[in-house]
Write an enzyme that holds these catalytic residues in place. Structure first.
Site, PDB file in Angstrom:
ATOM      1  N   GLN A 196       0.851  -1.197   0.000  1.00 22.76           N
ATOM      2  CA  GLN A 196       0.000   0.000   0.000  1.00 22.76           C
ATOM      3  C   GLN A 196       0.887   1.248   0.000  1.00 22.76           C
ATOM      4  O   GLN A 196       1.581   1.499   0.993  1.00 22.76           O
ATOM      5  CB  GLN A 196      -0.859  -0.032   1.274  1.00 22.76           C
ATOM      6  N   TYR A 216       0.720   4.744   0.341  1.00 20.42           N
ATOM      7  CA  TYR A 216       0.007   5.975   0.709  1.00 20.42           C
ATOM      8  C   TYR A 216       0.973   6.987   1.337  1.00 20.42           C
ATOM      9  O   TYR A 216       1.205   8.052   0.806  1.00 20.42           O
ATOM     10  CB  TYR A 216      -1.097   5.679   1.735  1.00 20.42           C
ATOM     11  N   SER A 263       4.742  -1.258   4.048  1.00 18.22           N
ATOM     12  CA  SER A 263       4.895  -2.634   4.562  1.00 18.22           C
ATOM     13  C   SER A 263       4.986  -3.611   3.388  1.00 18.22           C
ATOM     14  O   SER A 263       4.264  -3.471   2.393  1.00 18.22           O
ATOM     15  CB  SER A 263       3.686  -3.022   5.411  1.00 18.22           C
ATOM     16  N   GLU A 322      -9.092  -1.398   6.088  1.00 15.24           N
ATOM     17  CA  GLU A 322      -7.873  -1.561   6.894  1.00 15.24           C
ATOM     18  C   GLU A 322      -8.217  -1.428   8.372  1.00 15.24           C
ATOM     19  O   GLU A 322      -7.803  -2.214   9.197  1.00 15.24           O
ATOM     20  CB  GLU A 322      -6.836  -0.507   6.512  1.00 15.24           C
TER      21      GLU A 322
HETATM   22  C1  LIG Z   1       3.706  -0.770  11.431  1.00 11.04           C
HETATM   23  C2  LIG Z   1       3.335   0.276  10.407  1.00 11.04           C
HETATM   24  C3  LIG Z   1       2.988  -0.132   9.140  1.00 11.04           C
HETATM   25  C4  LIG Z   1       2.653   0.829   8.181  1.00 11.04           C
HETATM   26  N1  LIG Z   1       2.357   0.390   6.918  1.00 11.04           N
HETATM   27  C5  LIG Z   1       2.071   1.302   5.962  1.00 11.04           C
HETATM   28  C6  LIG Z   1       1.839   0.887   4.624  1.00 11.04           C
HETATM   29  O1  LIG Z   1       1.903  -0.305   4.313  1.00 11.04           O
HETATM   30  N2  LIG Z   1       1.582   1.819   3.700  1.00 11.04           N
HETATM   31  C7  LIG Z   1       1.500   3.150   4.003  1.00 11.04           C
HETATM   32  O2  LIG Z   1       1.219   3.943   3.103  1.00 11.04           O
HETATM   33  N3  LIG Z   1       1.731   3.597   5.266  1.00 11.04           N
HETATM   34  C8  LIG Z   1       2.024   2.704   6.245  1.00 11.04           C
HETATM   35  N4  LIG Z   1       2.282   3.128   7.523  1.00 11.04           N
HETATM   36  C9  LIG Z   1       2.284   4.554   7.803  1.00 11.04           C
HETATM   37  C10 LIG Z   1       1.168   5.048   8.713  1.00 11.04           C
HETATM   38  O3  LIG Z   1      -0.051   5.079   8.033  1.00 11.04           O
HETATM   39  C11 LIG Z   1       1.602   6.429   9.243  1.00 11.04           C
HETATM   40  O4  LIG Z   1       2.726   6.218  10.066  1.00 11.04           O
HETATM   41  C12 LIG Z   1       0.522   7.121  10.042  1.00 11.04           C
HETATM   42  O5  LIG Z   1      -0.522   7.519   9.200  1.00 11.04           O
HETATM   43  C13 LIG Z   1       1.071   8.340  10.800  1.00 11.04           C
HETATM   44  O6  LIG Z   1       1.734   9.200   9.929  1.00 11.04           O
HETATM   45  P1  LIG Z   1       3.225   9.749  10.248  1.00 11.04           P
HETATM   46  O7  LIG Z   1       4.093   8.573  10.560  1.00 11.04           O
HETATM   47  O8  LIG Z   1       3.620  10.656   9.114  1.00 11.04           O
HETATM   48  O9  LIG Z   1       3.095  10.590  11.595  1.00 11.04           O
HETATM   49  P2  LIG Z   1       2.623  12.092  11.761  1.00 11.04           P
HETATM   50  O10 LIG Z   1       1.370  12.323  11.002  1.00 11.04           O
HETATM   51  O11 LIG Z   1       3.791  12.996  11.486  1.00 11.04           O
HETATM   52  O12 LIG Z   1       2.285  12.119  13.303  1.00 11.04           O
HETATM   53  C14 LIG Z   1       3.291  12.224  14.324  1.00 11.04           C
HETATM   54  C15 LIG Z   1       2.547  12.295  15.670  1.00 11.04           C
HETATM   55  O13 LIG Z   1       1.748  13.495  15.729  1.00 11.04           O
HETATM   56  C16 LIG Z   1       0.391  13.153  15.984  1.00 11.04           C
HETATM   57  N5  LIG Z   1      -0.510  14.057  15.263  1.00 11.04           N
HETATM   58  C17 LIG Z   1      -0.407  14.435  13.948  1.00 11.04           C
HETATM   59  N6  LIG Z   1      -1.444  15.265  13.632  1.00 11.04           N
HETATM   60  C18 LIG Z   1      -2.200  15.383  14.766  1.00 11.04           C
HETATM   61  C19 LIG Z   1      -3.388  16.077  15.082  1.00 11.04           C
HETATM   62  N7  LIG Z   1      -4.030  16.837  14.183  1.00 11.04           N
HETATM   63  N8  LIG Z   1      -3.873  15.976  16.342  1.00 11.04           N
HETATM   64  C20 LIG Z   1      -3.244  15.232  17.296  1.00 11.04           C
HETATM   65  N9  LIG Z   1      -2.106  14.547  17.047  1.00 11.04           N
HETATM   66  C21 LIG Z   1      -1.588  14.609  15.809  1.00 11.04           C
HETATM   67  C22 LIG Z   1       0.222  11.744  15.487  1.00 11.04           C
HETATM   68  O14 LIG Z   1      -0.881  11.089  16.097  1.00 11.04           O
HETATM   69  C23 LIG Z   1       1.568  11.134  15.877  1.00 11.04           C
HETATM   70  O15 LIG Z   1       1.576  10.750  17.225  1.00 11.04           O
HETATM   71  C24 LIG Z   1       2.643   2.204   8.505  1.00 11.04           C
HETATM   72  C25 LIG Z   1       3.000   2.608   9.795  1.00 11.04           C
HETATM   73  C26 LIG Z   1       3.349   1.671  10.736  1.00 11.04           C
HETATM   74  C27 LIG Z   1       3.752   2.139  12.091  1.00 11.04           C
END
Ligand SMILES: Cc1cc2nc3c(=O)[nH]c(=O)nc-3n(C[C@H](O)[C@H](O)[C@H](O)COP(=O)(O)OP(=O)(O)OC[C@H]3O[C@@H](n4cnc5c(N)ncnc54)[C@H](O)[C@@H]3O)c2cc1C
Length: 401
Positions: A126, A128, A161, A244
């Site tokens: 995926q 995204y 992933s 998902e």
């Molecule tokens: C095990 C794992 C598997 C994954 N697999 C995939 C995959 O296969 N494909 C894919 O595309 N993505 C994948 N992801 C990515 C996942 O979808 C993102 O990590 C997730 O959406 C968070 O985005 P970020 O890491 O950019 O964190 P950020 O968005 O930068 O967030 C950082 C922190 O700030 C907090 N935060 C951000 N905005 C707000 C708000 N408005 N209010 C309160 N708190 C906030 C968040 O909750 C978090 O604690 C995976 C992630 C993990 C951990």
């Protein structure tokens, strides 16, 4: 509340249990790579043939072709969980892409991709998230520009992933740079062998590369590999995310894990005392048991809504939020119950259950983030579900657009 399923369903439960009894020895061991091994594919074929996997997928796309019956699906899940048997493949392709194609794909896309995906022959990832576009996914920047019958893709994905073992990707790209951010995105499916794709594995604290960075340099994808219309990718992505989030935080899994911890606490002793007899450990266990029960009843609530064809709405998000946190806390209790043995990992004659508790403890932390972080889930539940005031937007810098 009447929780009985009725005679027809109890007869169906017996059929399921008969199948389990007769076939449980054929159930596969995990491959651990994200790519199903031969045993897993054989098991999947057997499940599809008997209507326990791909149950409601039409037979022309390789499924079993049963009418949707939420209670039967529930009984299958309950009995397989009780027997600790895998209920078929739960990859991103099976759980997320297939329902999306069924809902929004062209006939050609359904015919080409659904059957090999549900049989585990084609593995998907995926695409995204991007650096800087995780929670605020709609801000993604990977570009797809038109060139004749193709799109040319440039950009980067992250946390992808299983990309290192995937054949195909379902990917969000920006096709309309001038449109508003939610309206300029398209959903493309393409081969991971396409020239210009580079996958760089990222090591997690489990010691394994569970996800990757994926770089696109002039990657050429035919325009007919778009799902739904151009610019509708945000809508399609949300259809996928619904699946998902439904997949993550399953209360049946928490129930199985709780039962395994009870066994562990019966087996492990400290100074001759079984942990199950220790008041501090029992107290923690009972608190978690109450939460598992609450999640299971919440599952019943969602089931009732589905059976009545009502939309459970925001209540669905509670499963992902609470279920993933609960699974992690169950693993944390197991680690504490193991005491100094809990810090062992990988190879040691003293490892319990092959080190699964240590691995779960580390891996499940990620599931609280993946598929939408706990903080974001809480925001959505509070704002859209409970009608609480919206989170204030950060102040804009002066002169910013
Ligand atoms: C095990 C794992 C598997 C994954 N697999 C995939 C995959 O296969 N494909 C894919 O595309 N993505 C994948 N992801 C990515 C996942 O979808 C993102 O990590 C997730 O959406 C968070 O985005 P970020 O890491 O950019 O964190 P950020 O968005 O930068 O967030 C950082 C922190 O700030 C907090 N935060 C951000 N905005 C707000 C708000 N408005 N209010 C309160 N708190 C906030 C968040 O909750 C978090 O604690 C995976 C992630 C993990 C951990």
């Amino acid at each position: 509340m009447d929780l009985a399923y009725g005679a027809e369903y109890e007869a169906f439960r017996e059929d399921v249990n008969r199948f389990i009894e007769e076939n449980k020895d054929a159930s596969p061991r995990q491959s651990g790579t994200g790519r199903p091994n031969a045993d897993q594919r054989k098991w999947q074929d057997l499940l599809i043939k008997n209507g326990y996997a791909a149950r409601t997928i039409p037979s022309e796309y390789g499924g079993y072709g049963a009418e949707p019956d939420i209670l039967k699906s529930r009984i299958i899940a309950e009995e397989f969980t009780k027997a600790s048997l895998p209920l078929g493949l739960a990859s991103q392709g099976v759980s997320m892409l297939v329902p999306t194609l069924l809902e929004l794909g062209t006939e050609e896309q359904k015919k080409q991709w659904i059957e090999p995906t549900i049989r585990g022959e084609v593995v998907w990832c995926q695409g995204y998230s991007e650096p800087g576009s995780g929670s605020d996914l709609a801000s993604l920047q990977t570009k797809a520009t038109e060139d004749g019958d193709d799109f040319i893709i440039n950009g980067q994905k992250i946390w992808t992933s299983t990309a290192q073992v995937s054949d195909m990707i379902f990917c969000l790209v920006r096709t309309e740079p001038d449109a508003r951010k939610h309206e300029g995105i398209s959903y493309l499916i393409f081969s991971m062998d396409t020239p210009g794709i580079e996958v760089r594995p990222l090591m997690t604290m489990t010691g394994y590369a569970e996800f990757n960075e994926v770089f696109f340099t002039d990657v050429r994808v035919p325009k007919n590999q778009i799902v739904a219309e151009r610019g509708q990718g945000w809508f399609v992505a949300n259809a996928t995310l619904k699946h998902e989030r439904g997949m993550l935080g399953d209360p049946n899994q928490a129930g199985t894990r709780l039962a395994a911890i009870i066994d562990l606490m019966h087996d492990e002793t400290v100074s001759g005392e079984r942990l199950i007899d220790n008041p501090l450990f029992r107290d923690r266990l009972v608190q978690l048991q109450a939460r598992v029960a609450a999640m299971q009843f919440h599952g019943m609530r969602l089931l009732t809504a589905s059976a009545k064809k009502e939309d459970p709405g925001i209540a669905r998000l509670v499963v992902k939020l609470m279920g993933c946190e609960l699974n992690h806390q169950l693993a944390a209790l197991a680690i504490d119950a193991l005491g100094e043995l809990g810090v062992l990992y990988e190879r040691s004659p003293h490892l319990r259950s092959g080190g699964r508790w240590q691995r779960s403890y580390m891996f499940d932390l990620g599931l609280i983030i993946g598929g939408g972080t706990a903080q974001i889930q809480k925001n959505i539940i509070s704002e859209r579900g409970l009608g609480m005031p919206r989170e204030p937007k950060p102040a804009r810098k002066e002169g910013a657009a």
